[in-house]
Design a protein around this motif. Structure first.
Motif, PDB file in Angstrom:
ATOM      1  N   ILE A 231       0.834  -1.202   0.000  1.00  0.00           N
ATOM      2  CA  ILE A 231       0.000   0.000   0.000  1.00  0.00           C
ATOM      3  C   ILE A 231       0.870   1.254   0.000  1.00  0.00           C
ATOM      4  O   ILE A 231       1.811   1.356   0.792  1.00  0.00           O
ATOM      5  CB  ILE A 231      -0.903   0.064   1.255  1.00  0.00           C
TER       6      ILE A 231
ATOM      7  N   TYR B 274      -0.033   5.007   0.689  1.00  0.00           N
ATOM      8  CA  TYR B 274      -1.107   5.898   1.142  1.00  0.00           C
ATOM      9  C   TYR B 274      -0.586   7.317   1.241  1.00  0.00           C
ATOM     10  O   TYR B 274       0.341   7.594   2.006  1.00  0.00           O
ATOM     11  CB  TYR B 274      -1.626   5.420   2.498  1.00  0.00           C
TER      12      TYR B 274
ATOM     13  N   PHE C 254      -3.791   1.203   8.138  1.00  0.00           N
ATOM     14  CA  PHE C 254      -2.627   0.645   7.444  1.00  0.00           C
ATOM     15  C   PHE C 254      -1.530   0.249   8.431  1.00  0.00           C
ATOM     16  O   PHE C 254      -0.889  -0.793   8.264  1.00  0.00           O
ATOM     17  CB  PHE C 254      -2.100   1.657   6.424  1.00  0.00           C
TER      18      PHE C 254
ATOM     19  N   LYS D  21      -0.995  -0.905  -4.283  1.00  0.00           N
ATOM     20  CA  LYS D  21      -2.237  -0.161  -4.443  1.00  0.00           C
ATOM     21  C   LYS D  21      -2.016   1.264  -3.934  1.00  0.00           C
ATOM     22  O   LYS D  21      -1.514   1.473  -2.829  1.00  0.00           O
ATOM     23  CB  LYS D  21      -3.370  -0.820  -3.650  1.00  0.00           C
TER      24      LYS D  21
ATOM     25  N   LEU E  53      -9.024  -3.595  -1.500  1.00  0.00           N
ATOM     26  CA  LEU E  53      -7.862  -4.281  -0.917  1.00  0.00           C
ATOM     27  C   LEU E  53      -8.155  -5.737  -0.549  1.00  0.00           C
ATOM     28  O   LEU E  53      -7.233  -6.466  -0.173  1.00  0.00           O
ATOM     29  CB  LEU E  53      -7.387  -3.531   0.326  1.00  0.00           C
TER      30      LEU E  53
END
Length: 387
Positions: free
Chosen positions: A73, A75, A90, A158, A262
């Motif tokens: 991830i 972010y 997260f 992502k 996710l």
């Protein structure tokens, strides 16, 4: 004369006067509701007006609903957007699975901030991952740059961001910082908004000049000269690069979409709201003229927000009715868990199975992690990764 049921009569003049008062009140209510809806678009109305356009809009692929959970991830934690709430998800997820975080190589100021005015730079502002490991999660403050992010993150990462209604984000910034550092002595908000650039020091980092757009990496010339074509081109670029952008005003709805993208469990995305101001925004908090002035100044932030707000409702629409049911379920469950964690966490809370989740249990440790501040997580991450 017109007579009421009670037998009391009104003259024509009195009837006209009452009618004028009624029409006047009706107009005030209509203007109020119209103004409120312009400031905070209601989900159902907003979605209904745009569903037909969404059928042929930018996002054409159906978000993933099956497969393995995504562990990689990136972010983009944007200042004063409620970003700490999502960041906790997260950090908690990564710590539970022993994942490796990107952390700042920074001992001179806030150690949880990689950079306020730059992107990630290997060998400079981030600590290399432990030997034999690669980065899994990036979730601390830094400016977005796609090539720089790709240089340190796995290919299947992502990309997640967050935005907030720009004027509310601006107000939150003012509450956090000393207003005198923004306005100067003896000046007020109205004075500032009439000529904001007069108060901006080009040699200092600005948190009031389209800060969300800055952290999303908008090209520098656009902050001086707004070019609608170039803005649209950059937004299209961001639309392709980000898998999802959370909308602060619809945090719970956003987290449900995030869970699906996710492929995480419901328990993974339960949260307790963080860093919420006790002063709730209302229609009276800001003069409408000040909003208008700020909208004229923060064109980049408004373009960014409107772009991803539209994209957000499109993603909701693509999922169909099922996601609306999950959102309702998640809101109820989240409030139950939040109340439990704040009042009686020691007893444990059993959550029954649902169409979206197997049964699970909320423990005292789960509550502690949901309530944990960013610095606590940072300390735990550093101790685990580098000691």
């Amino acid at each position: 004369m017109a007579c009421l049921i009670t037998g009391r009569c009104l003259t024509k003049a009195m009837v006209n006067r009452h009618l004028c008062v009624f029409v006047g009140l009706l107009l005030i209510v209509i203007v109020y509701l119209k103004t409120w809806s312009n400031i905070f678009p209601f989900p159902l109305e907003y979605a209904t007006q745009n569903l037909r356009r969404y059928r042929t809009s930018r996002l054409t692929s159906h978000p993933s609903l099956t497969g393995e959970a995504h562990h990689h991830i990136a972010y983009l934690k944007v200042h004063k957007t409620g970003s700490s709430t999502a960041q906790t998800l997260f950090m908690r997820y990564g710590m539970d699975r022993n994942l490796t975080f990107v952390v700042a190589n920074n001992k001179s100021w806030f150690p949880n901030i990689i950079s306020l005015n730059d992107t990630v730079i290997s060998g400079y502002n981030i600590i290399p991952p432990p030997h034999g490991h690669h980065y899994d999660i990036l979730c601390f403050h830094v400016v977005y740059n796609r090539s720089a992010f790709e240089g340190i993150m796995p290919k299947d990462t992502k990309y997640i961001g967050i935005v907030r209604e720009p004027f509310l984000q601006f107000q939150s910034t003012l509450r956090y910082f000393n207003p005198e550092t923004v306005f100067g002595d003896g000046r007020n908000l109205s004075t500032y908004l009439k000529s904001p650039k007069l108060f901006e020091n080009p040699k200092e980092i600005s948190f009031t000049n389209n800060r969300m757009a800055y952290e999303f990496g908008f090209p520098a010339p656009l902050f001086q000269f707004y070019d609608s074509l170039k803005v649209e081109q950059y937004l299209e670029k961001l639309g392709k690069e980000f898998d999802f952008v959370i909308i602060n005003e619809y945090m719970e709805e956003s987290i449900v979409v995030l869970r699906r993208i996710l492929n995480w469990n419901v328990k993974d995305v339960l949260f307790i709201t963080k860093n919420i101001s006790s002063k709730k925004p209302t229609i009276d908090d800001a003069d409408l003229n000040e909003r208008k002035l700020y909208h004229r100044y923060a064109k980049l932030d408004y373009a960014l927000y409107d772009f991803f707000l539209e994209r957000f409702w499109q993603q909701i629409y693509i999922y169909g009715q099922d996601i609306l049911k999950e959102i309702s379920y998640f809101k109820s469950l989240r409030r139950t868990v939040e109340h439990f964690c704040i009042t009686t966490p020691g007893k444990g809370l059993d959550v029954e199975s649902s169409p979206w989740s197997a049964p699970f249990r909320i423990t005292f440790e789960d509550c502690r992690r949901m309530l944990g501040p960013e610095f606590w997580y940072y300390t735990q991450i550093m101790r685990r990764q580098y000691h």
